[in-house]
Design a protein around this motif. Structure first.
Motif, PDB file in Angstrom:
ATOM      1  N   CYS A 108      -2.737 -16.302  -7.341  1.00 41.10           N
ATOM      2  CA  CYS A 108      -1.936 -16.328  -8.567  1.00 41.10           C
ATOM      3  C   CYS A 108      -1.621 -17.783  -8.922  1.00 41.10           C
ATOM      4  CB  CYS A 108      -0.662 -15.497  -8.407  1.00 41.10           C
ATOM      5  SG  CYS A 108       0.713 -16.359  -7.640  1.00 41.10           S
ATOM      6  N   ASP A 168       1.026 -19.388  -8.725  1.00 39.36           N
ATOM      7  CA  ASP A 168       1.919 -20.045  -7.784  1.00 39.36           C
ATOM      8  C   ASP A 168       1.427 -20.034  -6.343  1.00 39.36           C
ATOM      9  OD1 ASP A 168       4.093 -21.311  -9.046  1.00 39.36           O
ATOM     10  OD2 ASP A 168       4.779 -19.358  -9.753  1.00 39.36           O
ATOM     11  N   CYS A 169       0.210 -19.560  -6.111  1.00 38.06           N
ATOM     12  CA  CYS A 169      -0.309 -19.557  -4.737  1.00 38.06           C
ATOM     13  C   CYS A 169      -0.493 -20.977  -4.211  1.00 38.06           C
ATOM     14  CB  CYS A 169      -1.637 -18.814  -4.661  1.00 38.06           C
ATOM     15  SG  CYS A 169      -1.447 -17.031  -4.422  1.00 38.06           S
ATOM     16  N   CYS A 203       2.323 -16.356  -0.242  1.00 37.46           N
ATOM     17  CA  CYS A 203       2.816 -16.694  -1.582  1.00 37.46           C
ATOM     18  C   CYS A 203       4.014 -15.802  -1.928  1.00 37.46           C
ATOM     19  CB  CYS A 203       1.722 -16.535  -2.622  1.00 37.46           C
ATOM     20  SG  CYS A 203       2.336 -16.807  -4.298  1.00 37.46           S
TER      21      CYS A 203
HETATM   22 ZN   LIG Z   1       0.456 -16.127  -5.404  1.00 40.59          ZN
END
Ligand SMILES: [Zn+2]
Ligand SMILES: Nc1ncnc2c1ncn2[C@@H]1O[C@H](COP(=O)(O)OP(=O)(O)OP(=O)(O)O)[C@@H](O)[C@H]1O
Length: 619
Positions: free
Chosen positions: A162, A164-165, A435
């Motif tokens: 994603c 924000d990973c 995450c």
């Molecule tokens: Zn993520």
């Protein structure tokens, strides 16, 4: 041939149908968004919603081709819709002049789309859409450009990484001593002029000084910092003469002569560095009057001023800004000037001051144009880059609607590649196991927000056992909404407040972590207000989603990806038919060169990674 028949010839009947019946959300109608919306309506997408919070500015017109001069100050979303409809009046576009973070755009609303396309320019909004798409389980195509570079890739819950990973780079800060004492690059002098000197002379220097620099407190710097504080104090005294004829010379003598002489006297500092050379006001004033070729506008802005030109501009812009500040203070003594890259006086001042400092430290001088882009952290937006990326987004969208989501590739537009062509393809990565954004379970919670307190949410939902329909967490939980701490074992001030009193309305997401469980990524409770939920155990809420943590092995993830692809294909097929039936598989017509992104050639990119290469061919 009509546009429709061209699209059918390129995509094949099946994919064309899926495209036509899909519902697409586009977030942002700026550089990428304008190109993308035009592409969408021309390539067969019919049901499109557009969200943008901004109005059109003159500076957008060089690359946002859905906008013209008469549209300045109007809503980007609405004008983009009207202009795109001219390309294809059959499209059904809904425009929202709004922030995508507004509560009307709830998870439920996101669930109404088959695809979300980001065309944004900031991390905050991207993060938000990423989270909403994960919560709604809708595929997202993320894209962005910087100058000649760009990228586009697919984000899908449980299938790909994603947004924000991987951590994102934060803006660079510079150590205070580099800026104040030992600059070695033009940017150091520009930051000094813009963040230090400008604030010292025209702003709230006391408050801002702390923020403008990264604080350095090591012992070896202590002495130097003390000297810098003294210099600041001296400048404050000189400011009392603001508005007088001597003011310009007094400021110049201090910052370009006296302060530099003092720096030079600290001999240790220059053992391994080129020492600075002070400038002298009287000497410069006596040199031949400059031919001021540098107009502030147009191409002349790109010419680099000589020292005399910088000197004249420094004195002149200092007078202009001082006069403005004194006038402003007549209205209100607390008024100050704030640096703005679009303020001509401020840019003249910062260009002149930074270049004089560069001269002293034997650093290359920069044109006003370059100083402006560096001072404003501006990387020019390139229309062609946006166009290429918007094209790739549509290709990715085709793949998703064709049931090939797991085969999409992260696509980068680079300036230099080892192979012919400018695009570099890379396989999607799996979600990062730790995450906190995408490995968190998203659970819908229907509850009466007017009558439920945080404490009753804790008792009835969070800590209640899974047998009784709760989440079965321990008493030691932390509850956050975004960055806002709502509750933890040591902070229960909010316990007796109702959810709506805490502004926890429809669509808000509560992140709840069990502190008793190591490395718990927690759950996200996606709130939906409901007044008439009746429960078996007397409490009034309803949970929907995976209330128990899923155990995911790496192998099973690979398998999920394939199933996901099949499911997407079926979903798209159902959408195409408008009913629940699944037609016999038919993807062959789509298998032509136009949308085939697969190419087994690999190469090593600049960062040493093995990547797939897709070469654009003329045929
Ligand atoms: Zn993520
Ligand atoms: N939270 C948000 N909700 C809706 N739209 C947003 C949000 N954040 C940014 N946008 C929009 O995304 C678009 C991004 O476009 P782009 O990168 O071309 O920036 P721009 O503001 O048009 O240009 P520039 O910043 O270069 O002047 C903008 O139109 C902006 O209004």
């Amino acid at each position: 041939m009509s546009r429709e028949s061209n699209n059918i010839a390129v995509l094949g009947q099946t994919l064309h149908q899926r495209v036509a019946s899909s519902r697409v959300l586009m977030v942002g109608a700026g550089g990428i968004g304008c190109e993308l919306l035009k592409n969408l309506v021309l390539s067969g997408f019919k049901n499109i919603e557009v969200v943008d919070l901004d109005t059109i500015d003159l500076s957008n017109l060089n690359r946002q081709f859905l906008f013209q001069k008469q549209h300045i100050k109007k809503s980007k979303a609405h004008v983009a819709k009207e202009s795109a409809l001219k390309f294809n009046p059959a499209a059904n576009i809904t425009s929202h002049h709004a922030n995508i973070k507004d509560k009307e755009f709830s998870v439920e609303w996101f669930k109404g789309f088959d695809l979300v396309l980001n065309a944004l320019d900031n991390l905050d909004a991207r993060r938000h859409v990423n989270m909403m798409c994960l919560a709604a389980d809708v595929p997202l195509i993320e894209s962005g450009t910087t100058g000649y570079l760009g990228q586009a890739y697919v984000i899908k819950k449980d299938v790909t990484e994603c947004f924000d990973c991987t951590p994102k780079v934060t803006p660079t800060t510079y150590p205070v001593c580099t800026i104040r004492s030992t600059p070695s690059a033009p940017i150091h002098c520009i930051v000094w002029a813009k963040s230090y000197l400008f604030n010292q002379l025209f702003g709230n220097s006391e408050e801002e000084e702390e923020e403008a620099y990264q604080k350095e407190t090591s012992d070896e710097n202590a002495q130097e910092i003390e000297a810098l504080a003294r210099e600041t104090e001296e400048l404050r005294k000189i400011k009392e003469a603001m508005g007088s004829d001597e003011y310009g010379k007094a400021v110049f003598d201090k910052i370009f002569t006296g302060d530099i002489q003092r720096l030079l006297s600290m001999e240790d500092m220059w053992k391994n560095r080129t020492p600075p050379t002070p400038l002298y006001y009287d000497e410069l004033a006596a040199t031949m009057q400059a031919q001021m070729t540098s107009d502030v506008n147009g191409l002349k802005d790109q010419h680099t001023w000589n020292v005399r030109e910088c000197f004249d501009m420094f004195v002149d812009s200092l007078t202009r800004l001082s006069t403005r500040l004194l006038d402003a203070k007549k209205d209100n003594p607390t008024n100050i000037l704030v640096f703005d890259k679009d303020d001509n006086d401020a840019m003249d001042f910062v260009t002149a001051a930074s270049n004089l400092r560069s001269t002293i430290f034997k650093i290359e001088r920069k044109s006003r144009f370059d100083v402006k882009s560096m001072a404003g952290n501006i990387i020019p937006a390139i229309a062609t880059t946006n166009a290429v990326i918007a094209g790739i987004v549509v290709m990715q969208a085709y793949k998703i609607l064709n049931g090939q989501l797991s085969q999409t590739k992260r696509t980068y537009l680079k300036q230099v590649t080892r192979r012919p062509g400018l695009l570099v393809l890379e396989a999607n990565s799996e979600p990062q196991a730790d995450c906190a954004v995408c490995r968190t379970r998203n659970i819908g919670l229907k509850i009466d927000i007017h009558h439920t307190t945080l404490q009753s949410l804790l008792n009835n939902v969070v800590t209640a056992s899974t047998e009784t329909g709760g989440l079965g967490m321990s008493e030691e939980v932390t509850i956050l909404e975004g960055d806002r701490l709502l509750y933890d074992i040591e902070f229960d001030d909010n316990a007796e407040k109702t959810l709506d009193a805490l502004a926890l309305e429809d669509g808000k997401i509560l992140n709840i972590k069990d502190d008793e469980v190591d490395d718990d990524t927690g759950v996200n409770l996606v709130l939906q207000h409901a007044t008439s939920v009746t429960l078996k155990n007397g409490a009034s809420f309803e949970l929907s989603g995976p209330t128990r943590p899923a155990i995911m092995e790496p192998e099973s993830l690979g398998k999920r990806k394939r199933e996901e692809g099949d499911e997407m294909a079926n979903h798209a097929k159902r959408a195409a038919l408008g009913n629940g039936s699944v037609p016999a598989a038919s993807t062959s017509q789509a298998d032509n060169g136009v949308i085939d992104l697969d190419d087994d050639e690999t190469a090593i990119d600049e960062d040493g990674r093995t990547v797939k290469v897709w070469v654009l061919e003329d045929d």
